[in-house]
Enzyme design. Structure first.
Site, short mmCIF file in Angstrom:
data_model
loop_
_atom_site.label_atom_id
_atom_site.label_comp_id
_atom_site.label_asym_id
_atom_site.label_seq_id
_atom_site.Cartn_x
_atom_site.Cartn_y
_atom_site.Cartn_z
N ASP A 486 57.27 64.99 48.81
CA ASP A 486 56.01 64.24 48.90
C ASP A 486 55.50 64.21 50.34
O ASP A 486 56.25 64.49 51.29
CB ASP A 486 56.28 62.82 48.38
CG ASP A 486 55.03 62.10 47.91
OD1 ASP A 486 53.91 62.61 48.13
OD2 ASP A 486 55.16 61.01 47.31
N ASP A 556 47.67 61.65 41.43
CA ASP A 556 48.26 60.36 41.06
C ASP A 556 47.50 59.72 39.92
O ASP A 556 47.94 58.71 39.37
CB ASP A 556 48.27 59.42 42.27
CG ASP A 556 49.50 59.65 43.14
OD1 ASP A 556 50.41 60.38 42.69
OD2 ASP A 556 49.54 59.14 44.26
C1 DGJ Z 1 52.77 59.56 45.97
C2 DGJ Z 1 53.09 60.42 44.80
O1 DGJ Z 1 51.97 61.16 44.42
C3 DGJ Z 1 53.58 59.55 43.65
O2 DGJ Z 1 53.81 60.32 42.52
C4 DGJ Z 1 54.84 58.84 44.09
O3 DGJ Z 1 55.85 59.77 44.32
C5 DGJ Z 1 54.56 58.05 45.36
N1 DGJ Z 1 53.95 58.82 46.38
C6 DGJ Z 1 55.83 57.43 45.88
O4 DGJ Z 1 55.67 56.82 47.09
#
Ligand code: DGJ
Length: 735
Positions: A486, A556
């Site tokens: 991430d 997201d």
């Molecule tokens: C952003 C990601 O896109 C989410 O899926 C998740 O992993 C969060 N970060 C966690 O902090």
């Protein structure tokens, strides 16, 4: 062409050089790219529909005023400001967008490149430290240009791939002299065309609203598409296409440019005073410079060009097949991906071993194959305020540690995957307290935080070592088969206390190179590891990251209706097998919308399929649906991964319904994935027009047989479904 030197691929694609006329011609199955040398300058003659045979150098207009410099030195500026230079340089008379700005050791900027030599060879060289297309069944043309004053060599590289309508371009810049040079701008590609009522297509968005298609008119001046955030970004995508006014899926011209890079980029489409378009793409010159000392070289990332005169659909399928065959490397690329369940939306930071095992147990009973433990398993991370960089398991939450948890999950017959955010550090972390100098910062200035975190300085070798060793130690501590990598904030305060003054402009690019080197090392040490890249959802969904990971988290926003347009924009360029798509809870956590479990399953099917919800809270009937959805995913997974994708209708455009079609490579079997967003009263059935079928063949859909021509030209009828947010999957089978 006469006096030609040629290499021919099996598919009839070829690269030619006509020694007499000094013309280079690159042919893909349906496009030609032509350049010519005039007075030592390399000019761009033509890029478009494939042309056979003829000498096209007349298009350079060298017999027209102001003529070329050796014929009319007094009007050299007029020539340079008009000539369609293949790789334009700044500050000597071409006032359009340049690709190259070089500063000499006296601080003066300006360069002039003349043709020196060329080379045509089978295959393609790797781009050092950078992701790039690859393959045996391809060939490459290198053209060497030279600046005699700077002693600078510029090598333009063009590769074509058997049977694919794409050209991969990149540039290598070598300091052959003794003075230290400073690269202030080094773009990767420029193309020129005459304005024929073209407009520009880009993908724009925001967090949770990624990659929405946008058309902009071209007027005198420039249409700019860029990211200065250190990542390819949610906001703009490193893709621009110059398209004709009549563009749709099946008709119209497209000049697509896609940048194989994950950091700052610029793409400019400029209409000049003579109604010519220059379209350039490369690393953004803002906040960029690169010190180039004697004998050093700088490699630009690659731009993939696709020309289509058969609409956007042909560009899409060309990119899909190029990326599937010649960009993604993972051993997972052609394998069925495990159906995963991720605990982010199920628990956020609030979990312990028991809770995770309960979710995993129920998931395994429904046929889910992998559990992914998201953010919050390390340091003292119970919210997003702390601990990034302290990659040590939090045993208060996970008693028994990772090894115990993973063994228990493996006992359920499931694989285990884990989340990292390796490029970051929290100010509230042990590693930051020990090494505050490891974060990017400008002297005497408090660096700007985002999501309570700072960015690590990847120009420091010890930072890269620390990050790599931390990840590798965790991976070795248990049977971990997947990581989600991430990245949750843009780069700011790009100052390094490690680099000397003259190299501070290198930080943004060095960050990306550091990221690539870490993922490369991981792939080498853990070749079986499945990596899914992610950046606050889809802020770094780009071809560069695909070179390292066969799938990328798309957004997201997991709401199925929002996902229709996010996934559509992503599918425009990327194979469905790369697009992370999960079924999440209803009401959706981001938009609060209620949708049926069935609809969510159908939308997630057009990507790498998984779940992102607390399965322990589902009704039995929904759990039963998970079992069925997984069976369906397995039935179609090869089709979705390898099949030809056709965009039939766009909810983003029509605001009512969405439809895509996928046909397997034999053309015999396929599916139509249809979503009715809002129900309407008193309407008859909806007519949709399929694509890519054999006009003369017959196809069965739901026990009725239709001719291919009827389905494509007269249409297929879909009955209204009772209720909003409903989806239906139809199978198509050739008779
Ligand atoms: C952003 C990601 O896109 C989410 O899926 C998740 O992993 C969060 N970060 C966690 O902090």
């Amino acid at each position: 062409m006469q006096g030609k030197k040629r290499m021919i691929n099996n598919g009839g694609d070829m690269i030619l050089f006509d020694e007499n006329r000094k013309v280079f011609k690159i042919d893909t199955p349906d496009s030609s790219y032509i350049m010519g040398i005039v007075d030592g300058y390399l000019g761009h003659i033509y890029y478009g529909k494939r042309i056979e045979g003829s000498d096209m150098s007349y298009l350079l207009r060298t017999e027209e005023y102001p003529f070329y410099p050796s014929k009319c030195m007094g009007e050299k500026a007029g020539f340079l400001d008009f000539f369609p230079m293949e790789y334009p340089c700044g500050n000597i008379g071409d006032f359009r967008e340049s690709c190259l700005d070089i500063e000499n050791s006296s601080g003066q900027c300006g360069s002039e490149l003349k043709y020196k030599s060329y080379n045509i060879f089978k295959g393609k060289k790797e781009l050092e430290g950078l992701p790039a297309t690859w393959g045996q069944d391809c060939e490459t043309l290198e053209i060497v240009l030279y600046d005699e004053v700077l002693n600078l060599e510029v090598i333009l590289s063009y590769s074509i791939f058997d049977g694919i309508d794409a050209i991969a371009k990149s540039v290598r810049i070598v300091n052959k002299g003794t003075q230290d040079l400073l690269i202030k701008k080094a773009l990767s590609s420029s193309i020129t065309m005459e304005q024929k009522k073209y407009k520009v297509l880009t993908l724009s968005g925001s967090w949770a609203r990624e990659r929405k298609q946008q058309y902009q008119q071209i007027g005198y001046g420039s249409v700019v598409n860029e990211s200065k955030r250190g990542i390819s970004s949610h906001q703009q995508h490193p893709f621009s296409a110059v398209v004709s006014e009549n563009i749709d899926q099946c008709n119209g011209e497209v000049y697509g440019m896609h940048f194989v890079y994950s950091g700052n980029f610029i793409s400019k489409v400029e209409l000049d005073q003579f109604d010519n378009i220059r379209a350039v793409m490369g690393i953004h010159p803002d906040n960029f410079s690169w010190q180039l000392n004697e004998n050093e070289s700088f490699q630009t990332p690659e731009v993939v060009l696709v020309y289509s005169d058969k609409g956007l659909g042909h560009m899409t399928r060309t990119l899909h097949s190029l990326y599937r065959k010649h960009l993604i490397r993972s051993k997972w690329k052609d394998c069925q991906r495990p159906v995963l369940i991720n605990n982010w939306e199920a628990t956020y930071f609030d979990f312990d071993t028991d809770k995770i095992l309960k979710i995993a147990k129920e998931a395994s009973e429904c046929g889910i194959e992998m559990f992914v433990l998201d953010d919050g398993w390390f340091g003292e991370r119970n919210d997003c305020d702390r601990s990034l960089g302290d990659w040590v398991v939090n045993e208060n939450k996970l008693s028994g540690g990772l090894d115990y948890l993973v063994k228990e999950i493996n006992k359920l017959g499931m694989k285990f995957g884990i989340w990292f955010e390796p490029e970051m550090v929290s100010p509230d972390s042990n590693i930051y307290r020990e090494h505050p100098e490891w974060a990017l910062a400008i002297e005497n200035r408090e660096p700007t935080q985002a999501r309570n975190q700072l960015v690590l300085d990847f120009s420091r070798p010890e930072v890269l070592d620390y990050v790599y060793n931390s990840i590798s130690a965790v991976l070795k501590s248990a049977n971990i088969e997947y990581i989600k990598w991430d990245m949750n904030r843009p780069l700011t305060d790009t100052g390094s206390s490690y680099l000397p003054k003259k190299q501070q402009g290198e930080i943004m690019h060095r960050h990306v190179l550091g990221l690539y080197s870490l993922q490369e090392k991981l792939i080498k040490e853990f070749p079986d590891l499945l990596i899914e890249n992610c950046a606050s959802g889809g802020a770094r969904f780009d071809p560069g990251m695909l070179y390292y990971s066969p799938q990328i988290w798309c957004s997201d926003d997991t709401d199925a209706i929002e996902r229709l347009s996010i996934q559509e924009g992503t599918q425009l360029l990327y194979p469905l097998s790369t697009i992370g798509a999960h079924v999440s809870a209803s009401p959706n956590h981001i938009v609060g919308r209620n949708t049926s479990f069935d609809l969510r399953g159908c939308v997630a099917l057009a990507g790498t399929f998984g779940y992102e919800l607390d399965i322990t809270k589902l009704a039995d009937e929904e759990k039963q649906q998970i079992c069925e959805q997984i069976k369906r995913y397995k039935k179609y997974s090869r089709l979705i991964q390898q099949g030809d994708y056709y965009r039939i209708a766009s909810y983003y455009d029509n605001k009512e319904y969405d439809c895509l079609e996928i046909m397997d490579d034999s053309g015999k079997n396929g599916i139509i994935n249809y979503t009715q967003v809002m129900a309407k009263a008193n309407v008859h059935s909806r007519r949709i027009y399929l694509q890519g079928l054999d006009e003369n063949a017959y196809y069965r859909i739901e026990n009725k047989v239709y001719s291919g021509s009827a389905l494509m030209f007269a249409g297929f009828l879909i009955q209204p479904i009772h209720g909003d947010f409903a989806a239906k999957i139809f199978e198509i089978t050739k008779e």
